[in-house]
Motif scaffolding. Structure first.
Motif, PDB file in Angstrom:
ATOM      1  N   LEU A 150       5.448  -7.478  19.715  1.00 61.09           N
ATOM      2  CA  LEU A 150       4.469  -6.195  18.357  1.00 61.09           C
ATOM      3  C   LEU A 150       3.781  -7.164  17.558  1.00 61.09           C
ATOM      4  CD1 LEU A 150       3.167  -3.166  18.640  1.00 61.09           C
ATOM      5  CD2 LEU A 150       5.923  -3.544  17.087  1.00 61.09           C
ATOM      6  N   GLU A 151       2.539  -6.819  17.502  1.00 61.96           N
ATOM      7  CA  GLU A 151       2.217  -7.389  16.470  1.00 61.96           C
ATOM      8  C   GLU A 151       1.657  -6.127  15.594  1.00 61.96           C
ATOM      9  OE1 GLU A 151      -0.647 -10.910  15.709  1.00 61.96           O
ATOM     10  OE2 GLU A 151      -1.641  -9.930  15.449  1.00 61.96           O
ATOM     11  N   THR A 152       1.828  -5.784  14.391  1.00 58.17           N
ATOM     12  CA  THR A 152       1.417  -4.624  13.998  1.00 58.17           C
ATOM     13  C   THR A 152       0.481  -5.435  12.378  1.00 58.17           C
ATOM     14  OG1 THR A 152       3.447  -3.411  13.930  1.00 58.17           O
ATOM     15  CG2 THR A 152       2.663  -3.305  12.090  1.00 58.17           C
ATOM     16  N   TRP A 153      -0.676  -4.187  12.467  1.00 61.68           N
ATOM     17  CA  TRP A 153      -1.415  -5.053  10.801  1.00 61.68           C
ATOM     18  C   TRP A 153      -1.660  -3.536  10.095  1.00 61.68           C
ATOM     19  CZ3 TRP A 153      -3.316  -9.240   8.760  1.00 61.68           C
ATOM     20  CH2 TRP A 153      -3.560 -10.035   9.630  1.00 61.68           C
ATOM     21  N   LEU A 154      -1.453  -4.195   8.954  1.00 62.03           N
ATOM     22  CA  LEU A 154      -1.247  -2.388   8.179  1.00 62.03           C
ATOM     23  C   LEU A 154      -2.568  -2.396   7.601  1.00 62.03           C
ATOM     24  CD1 LEU A 154       2.484  -3.351   7.420  1.00 62.03           C
ATOM     25  CD2 LEU A 154       2.183  -1.333   6.654  1.00 62.03           C
ATOM     26  N   ALA A 155      -3.586  -1.453   6.763  1.00 59.11           N
ATOM     27  CA  ALA A 155      -4.295  -1.175   6.009  1.00 59.11           C
ATOM     28  C   ALA A 155      -3.968  -0.284   5.098  1.00 59.11           C
ATOM     29  CB  ALA A 155      -5.715  -0.578   6.758  1.00 59.11           C
ATOM     30  N   ILE A 156      -3.752  -1.127   3.553  1.00 58.05           N
ATOM     31  CA  ILE A 156      -3.284  -0.505   2.984  1.00 58.05           C
ATOM     32  C   ILE A 156      -4.293  -0.734   1.834  1.00 58.05           C
ATOM     33  CG2 ILE A 156      -1.491  -0.574   1.302  1.00 58.05           C
ATOM     34  CD1 ILE A 156      -0.162  -2.278   3.033  1.00 58.05           C
ATOM     35  N   ASP A 157      -5.086   0.834   1.557  1.00 58.70           N
ATOM     36  CA  ASP A 157      -5.411   1.666   1.078  1.00 58.70           C
ATOM     37  C   ASP A 157      -4.376   1.740  -0.631  1.00 58.70           C
ATOM     38  OD1 ASP A 157      -7.413   2.943  -0.831  1.00 58.70           O
ATOM     39  OD2 ASP A 157      -7.583   4.315  -0.375  1.00 58.70           O
ATOM     40  N   LEU A 158      -5.118   0.287  -1.741  1.00 56.94           N
ATOM     41  CA  LEU A 158      -4.582   0.664  -3.177  1.00 56.94           C
ATOM     42  C   LEU A 158      -5.362   0.970  -4.596  1.00 56.94           C
ATOM     43  CD1 LEU A 158      -1.353  -1.346  -2.958  1.00 56.94           C
ATOM     44  CD2 LEU A 158      -1.452   0.932  -3.117  1.00 56.94           C
ATOM     45  N   SER A 159      -6.745   1.277  -3.993  1.00 56.95           N
ATOM     46  CA  SER A 159      -7.599   2.346  -4.777  1.00 56.95           C
ATOM     47  C   SER A 159      -7.335   2.892  -5.704  1.00 56.95           C
ATOM     48  CB  SER A 159      -8.559   2.641  -3.917  1.00 56.95           C
ATOM     49  OG  SER A 159      -8.293   4.293  -3.501  1.00 56.95           O
ATOM     50  N   PRO A 160      -8.542   3.472  -6.780  1.00 59.09           N
ATOM     51  CA  PRO A 160      -7.148   4.210  -7.835  1.00 59.09           C
ATOM     52  C   PRO A 160      -6.967   5.441  -7.468  1.00 59.09           C
ATOM     53  CG  PRO A 160      -9.615   3.249  -8.827  1.00 59.09           C
ATOM     54  CD  PRO A 160      -9.284   2.861  -7.491  1.00 59.09           C
ATOM     55  N   SER A 161      -7.199   5.976  -6.524  1.00 60.50           N
ATOM     56  CA  SER A 161      -7.084   7.820  -6.776  1.00 60.50           C
ATOM     57  C   SER A 161      -5.838   7.527  -5.993  1.00 60.50           C
ATOM     58  CB  SER A 161      -8.264   7.755  -5.489  1.00 60.50           C
ATOM     59  OG  SER A 161      -7.830   7.710  -4.025  1.00 60.50           O
ATOM     60  N   LEU A 162      -5.296   6.325  -5.791  1.00 65.72           N
ATOM     61  CA  LEU A 162      -3.569   6.016  -5.310  1.00 65.72           C
ATOM     62  C   LEU A 162      -3.075   5.642  -6.530  1.00 65.72           C
ATOM     63  CD1 LEU A 162      -2.907   7.081  -1.837  1.00 65.72           C
ATOM     64  CD2 LEU A 162      -4.852   6.129  -3.008  1.00 65.72           C
TER      65      LEU A 162
ATOM     66  N   GLY B 198      13.114  -9.650  17.189  1.00 62.62           N
ATOM     67  CA  GLY B 198      12.675  -9.625  18.761  1.00 62.62           C
ATOM     68  C   GLY B 198      11.374 -10.404  18.286  1.00 62.62           C
ATOM     69  N   GLY B 199      10.741 -11.339  17.743  1.00 65.76           N
ATOM     70  CA  GLY B 199       9.678 -12.312  17.728  1.00 65.76           C
ATOM     71  C   GLY B 199       8.466 -11.584  16.932  1.00 65.76           C
ATOM     72  N   ASN B 200       8.650  -9.620  16.732  1.00 65.02           N
ATOM     73  CA  ASN B 200       7.235  -9.131  16.225  1.00 65.02           C
ATOM     74  C   ASN B 200       6.986  -9.403  15.118  1.00 65.02           C
ATOM     75  OD1 ASN B 200       8.082  -6.857  18.380  1.00 65.02           O
ATOM     76  ND2 ASN B 200       9.042  -5.959  17.712  1.00 65.02           N
TER      77      ASN B 200
ATOM     78  N   PRO C 232      -1.549 -12.832   5.724  1.00 65.09           N
ATOM     79  CA  PRO C 232      -1.127 -13.005   7.576  1.00 65.09           C
ATOM     80  C   PRO C 232       0.103 -12.143   8.181  1.00 65.09           C
ATOM     81  CG  PRO C 232      -1.408 -14.945   6.473  1.00 65.09           C
ATOM     82  CD  PRO C 232      -1.383 -14.283   5.468  1.00 65.09           C
ATOM     83  N   ALA C 233      -0.318 -12.557   9.646  1.00 67.02           N
ATOM     84  CA  ALA C 233       0.678 -11.969  10.368  1.00 67.02           C
ATOM     85  C   ALA C 233       1.820 -12.957  10.791  1.00 67.02           C
ATOM     86  CB  ALA C 233       0.400 -10.805  11.620  1.00 67.02           C
ATOM     87  N   ARG C 234       3.216 -12.866  10.493  1.00 69.80           N
ATOM     88  CA  ARG C 234       4.333 -13.134  10.791  1.00 69.80           C
ATOM     89  C   ARG C 234       5.912 -12.582  10.502  1.00 69.80           C
ATOM     90  NH1 ARG C 234       1.902 -16.407   5.855  1.00 69.80           N
ATOM     91  NH2 ARG C 234       1.430 -18.762   6.722  1.00 69.80           N
ATOM     92  N   GLY C 235       6.627 -13.292  11.089  1.00 70.45           N
ATOM     93  CA  GLY C 235       8.204 -12.862  11.641  1.00 70.45           C
ATOM     94  C   GLY C 235       8.767 -13.233  10.977  1.00 70.45           C
ATOM     95  N   GLY C 236      10.380 -11.936  10.688  1.00 70.27           N
ATOM     96  CA  GLY C 236      11.180 -12.023  10.057  1.00 70.27           C
ATOM     97  C   GLY C 236      12.019 -11.715   9.075  1.00 70.27           C
ATOM     98  N   LEU C 237      12.630 -11.417   8.479  1.00 71.53           N
ATOM     99  CA  LEU C 237      13.094 -10.898   6.956  1.00 71.53           C
ATOM    100  C   LEU C 237      12.196 -10.861   5.928  1.00 71.53           C
ATOM    101  CD1 LEU C 237      14.930  -8.587   6.151  1.00 71.53           C
ATOM    102  CD2 LEU C 237      16.503  -9.565   5.974  1.00 71.53           C
ATOM    103  N   ALA C 238      12.899 -12.505   5.441  1.00 69.14           N
ATOM    104  CA  ALA C 238      12.065 -12.854   4.184  1.00 69.14           C
ATOM    105  C   ALA C 238      10.209 -13.009   4.110  1.00 69.14           C
ATOM    106  CB  ALA C 238      12.490 -14.606   4.707  1.00 69.14           C
ATOM    107  N   HIS C 239       9.542 -12.886   5.506  1.00 67.17           N
ATOM    108  CA  HIS C 239       8.449 -12.382   5.149  1.00 67.17           C
ATOM    109  C   HIS C 239       8.224 -11.276   4.817  1.00 67.17           C
ATOM    110  CE1 HIS C 239       4.141 -12.088   6.449  1.00 67.17           C
ATOM    111  NE2 HIS C 239       4.199 -11.261   7.532  1.00 67.17           N
ATOM    112  N   SER C 240       8.846 -10.206   5.954  1.00 64.25           N
ATOM    113  CA  SER C 240       8.806  -8.477   5.382  1.00 64.25           C
ATOM    114  C   SER C 240       9.273  -7.985   3.997  1.00 64.25           C
ATOM    115  CB  SER C 240       9.707  -7.715   6.856  1.00 64.25           C
ATOM    116  OG  SER C 240       9.550  -7.718   8.135  1.00 64.25           O
ATOM    117  N   ARG C 241      10.148  -8.870   3.294  1.00 62.23           N
ATOM    118  CA  ARG C 241      10.520  -8.417   2.124  1.00 62.23           C
ATOM    119  C   ARG C 241       9.320  -9.100   1.500  1.00 62.23           C
ATOM    120  NH1 ARG C 241      16.404 -10.538   1.887  1.00 62.23           N
ATOM    121  NH2 ARG C 241      17.291  -8.470   2.207  1.00 62.23           N
ATOM    122  N   GLY C 242       8.694 -10.526   1.460  1.00 59.23           N
ATOM    123  CA  GLY C 242       7.184 -10.255   0.522  1.00 59.23           C
ATOM    124  C   GLY C 242       6.531  -9.980   0.877  1.00 59.23           C
TER     125      GLY C 242
END
Length: 322
Positions: free
Chosen positions: A101-113, A140-142, A158-168
């Motif tokens: 699975l490749e997951t992409w997040l579109a994250i809105d952090l504009s001032p209204s947030l 699982g390679g996600n 960029p989309a990468r896998g692994g716990l270190a990338h998720s934390r980063g």
């Protein structure tokens, strides 16, 4: 208007945060807060998606694989005419199951947030939702990547896998500088960035308060032709109704305009009606775009709301009743 400041009524302090609220991501304890957030997500959410993306579509698969010579009984619809023409020998193109699975997040952090009157700011919930998605879909390679927009800048992770990338990734979202007041964000532009160039089929999660216009509907519907979509709407109680405190200051952080008004019963009813109409419009647009709709509130247990949403989706995938 995208925000309300109560005159003489400060928001709840960090020391008063209930146990279910996401940890405070400011005050010099960011690393400890992110670690607490990760442990809470793992403890209460881990395992909810197991088995749901072993194959995103039924059948032999959709991702192109290797070409091989045609054999009697092969499906002629999979004939690779380019290879056949080059070699003068009939070839078919194998397909492989899309099990990563490749997951992409579109994250809105504009001032209204950067606003909150209950247990936390909406920005804190954005980071919490990011952590939930990153930890639920990794392994699982996600792979997971993100586009983070403040209206002033757009950060691509960029989309990468692994716990270190998720934390980063979660840390970079949490450390994203706040845009100056008066900066206007464009969720439609962020969603459009995910369309081009086309990415492999996967999961797209859009996290925003969805205040303002619904220009994002068209690019979101275009994404649904290839990706599974989830929209996370972040809401504060003051986005929905005015407090009964007499004088309030209505502020739009994305234009910088402010207006002091008296919260009369008539004004409160009109404000609530307009807010309810906007939220209904947002829900209808997301439904037409084919997106799952998760609502997280600053005055509600965000993990419990996430669990209910994920369990309902699991039931629909398995043919049950949500």
């Amino acid at each position: 208007m995208t925000g309300v400041d109560e005159v003489g009524g400060p928001a709840e302090t960090a020391g008063d945060r209930p146990k279910w609220a996401p940890p405070a991501l400011h005050g010099g304890r960011l690393e400890a807060a992110l670690r607490t957030l990760e442990l809470e997500v793992r403890r209460r959410l881990d395992g909810l998606l197991q088995g749901n993306h072993l194959g995103l579509v039924p059948g032999p698969g959709t991702e192109p694989g290797e070409a091989r010579p045609y054999q009697p009984g092969d499906d002629v619809r999979r004939m690779d005419w380019a290879v056949t023409a080059r070699t003068t020998v009939p070839h078919i193109r194998e397909t492989v199951a899309d099990r990563e699975l490749e997951t992409w997040l579109a994250i809105d952090l504009s001032p209204s947030l950067d606003f909150g009157t209950a247990a936390c700011e909406k920005r804190d919930l954005v980071v919490a939702a990011t952590a939930a998605v990153a930890h639920l879909t990794r392994g699982g390679g996600n792979r997971v990547g993100a586009l983070v927009s403040t209206g002033e800048q757009l950060v691509r992770i960029p989309a990468r896998g692994g716990l270190a990338h998720s934390r980063g990734l979660i840390r970079r979202v949490a450390e994203t500088p706040r845009a100056p007041e008066g900066t206007r964000g464009s969720l439609a532009d962020v969603v459009e960035q995910l369309r081009r160039p086309p990415r492999r089929r996967g999961l797209v999660v859009v996290i925003s308060d969805f205040l303002g216009g619904t220009e994002w509907q068209r690019p979101l519907r275009a994404l649904s032709a290839r990706h599974d979509l989830v929209a996370v709407e972040v809401v504060d109680p003051r986005d929905l109704d005015l407090p009964e405190v007499g004088t309030v200051v209505l502020a739009d952080p994305e234009s910088g305009r402010q207006r002091e008004v008296v919260a009369s019963p008539l004004l409160r009813r009109e404000f609530a009606a307009a807010a309810a109409e906007h939220r209904a419009d947002v829900a209808a647009c997301l439904r037409r775009a084919g997106a799952g709709h998760l609502v997280l509130r600053t005055d509600s247990d965000w993990i419990a709301d996430t669990v209910r949403f994920v369990v309902a989706r699991k039931r629909r995938w398995s043919g049950g009743v949500a």
